[in-house]
Design an enzyme around this catalytic site. Sequence first.
Site, PDB file in Angstrom:
ATOM      1  N   TYR A 125       0.841  -1.303  -0.106  1.00 19.05           N
ATOM      2  CA  TYR A 125      -0.152   0.066   0.034  1.00 19.05           C
ATOM      3  C   TYR A 125       0.792   1.501   0.224  1.00 19.05           C
ATOM      4  CZ  TYR A 125      -4.428  -2.383   0.721  1.00 19.05           C
ATOM      5  OH  TYR A 125      -5.721  -3.159   0.645  1.00 19.05           O
ATOM      6  N   LYS A 174       1.688 -15.327   3.772  1.00 15.27           N
ATOM      7  CA  LYS A 174       1.580 -16.056   2.479  1.00 15.27           C
ATOM      8  C   LYS A 174       2.963 -16.750   2.040  1.00 15.27           C
ATOM      9  CE  LYS A 174      -0.787 -17.895  -0.741  1.00 15.27           C
ATOM     10  NZ  LYS A 174      -1.944 -18.985  -0.825  1.00 15.27           N
ATOM     11  N   ASP A 207      -5.105 -17.178   2.882  1.00 12.44           N
ATOM     12  CA  ASP A 207      -6.342 -17.657   2.199  1.00 12.44           C
ATOM     13  C   ASP A 207      -7.100 -18.666   3.307  1.00 12.44           C
ATOM     14  OD1 ASP A 207      -3.923 -19.182   1.897  1.00 12.44           O
ATOM     15  OD2 ASP A 207      -4.652 -19.730  -0.021  1.00 12.44           O
ATOM     16  N   ASP A 231      -5.601  -5.447   6.123  1.00 14.78           N
ATOM     17  CA  ASP A 231      -6.854  -4.382   5.530  1.00 14.78           C
ATOM     18  C   ASP A 231      -8.037  -5.225   5.329  1.00 14.78           C
ATOM     19  OD1 ASP A 231      -7.895  -2.225   4.848  1.00 14.78           O
ATOM     20  OD2 ASP A 231      -7.313  -2.403   2.581  1.00 14.78           O
TER      21      ASP A 231
END
Length: 335
Positions: A125, A174, A207, A231
Site C-alpha cells: 500500500y 503467505k 487464504d 486491511d
Amino acid sequence: MTQTITVIRGDGIGPEIMDATLHVLDTMDVGLQYEFADAGLVALEKHGELLPQATMDSIRKNRIALKSPLTTPVGEGFSSINVELRKRFDLYANVRPAKSFPNTKSRFPTGVDLITVRENTEGAYIGEGQTVSEDGEVAMLTQKVTRRGSERIVRYAFDLARKTGRKKVTVVHKANILKSTSGLFLKTARAVATEYPDIECNEMIVDNTCMQLVMRPEQFDIIVTTNLFGDIISDLCAGLVGGLGLAPGANIGTDAAIFEAVHGTAPDIAGQGKANPCALLLGAAQMLDHLGQPEKASRLRAAIIATLEAKDSLTPDLGGSGNTMSFAKAIAGRI
Ligand code: ATP
C-alpha cells in the site's frame, strides 16, 4: 491528572458521533481535556487546506487524537488524509478489535472477541515503484517488507497480548508463495515469538485464515499480519460482528496515536441524527486502554453492551428508533 487530547470532529456524520462520544466521556471521570482541531473538508473550507499545520502541531504536542471520519476530495493533493496522517506520524500499528455484541444484525452474536494488528507503513500500500507501461498493458508495484518493520509490529502484537491478558497470537502470512516479503515477515515473527514463551504463537496462511474466520472465528485471539492482508482481514472481521457501525480502530506509533471509527463519513445519513456512535465510542475505549485506564475502558464497553442488550434508544441501523444523542445518553446513563 489531566490529559489533553486532540479532537477532530470531521466531516459528514463525524460531528454527530463525536458530540455523542464526548458526551459519554464527559460523564466518566477520565481527566480528559479537549483541544479541537480541523481536518478534511471542513478544514479545506475554513483554512484552505485539508490537513492544516495547526492540526499536525496539536497531534504532535498532545500525542493522542480522537478522530471522526474525514472526506478527502479527489484532486486535492492527498489520496487519503488518513493515509497521510499514518505516514507523517509513522503510525505503524493499525489495531482493530472485533467483538460480538448482542442485538446487532450479526452473523456471530456471540463467540467472537479478537483483535487484528495490521502493519500500517510497509507492503503493497505504500505505492513505491508504481508504474504503468506507456501502452497501458503492464502495471508494476514494489512491495517492501523490512525486518525492522516486521519486528516492531509483531512485538506490538505480543505486548498487546500480555497487556490485555490474551493468550494467543496468530501470525498470518503467505510465505509459501511470497517467499521474499511474507517469508521475511514470518521469519522475523518466529524470532520475536521466542521472547514471549507465555503467549501461544501459531502461523496461518492468509487464504486459510479467511476461511477459518468465517467458519470458526472463536479460535482467534490476536492476529498479526502485513498491510494488505490486514486491511482485508480486519474488514472481514468487522463483517462477522455486525458491520462498520460497531468497528473501532487505532493507529499507533511511537510518538502519537490516533483513535477512530473504521467507517467513513456516511454522507447519505449526515445531519439526520441517524448515525450509530458505537464505533467511535469503542475507539474512545481503545484510547482509554492506551492511556492506562483499562478499568474505565471496560466500564464504557460494558455500558455499550448493556444498552444494546436493553435495546434502549438504538439507532436505525440497529433496528431502533433512537438517534445518535439519545443512544449516547442511554449509554452514559449506564456508566
Ligand atoms: P466515505 O466516502 O466517507 O467512505 P461511504 O458512505 O462511502 O463514505 P461509509 O461511511 O463507511 O462509506 O458508509 C457505508 C454505509 O454504511 C452507508 O450506507 C452508511 O450510511 C452506513 N454507515 C456508516 N457508518 C455508519 C454509522 N456510524 N451509523 C449508521 N450507518 C453507518
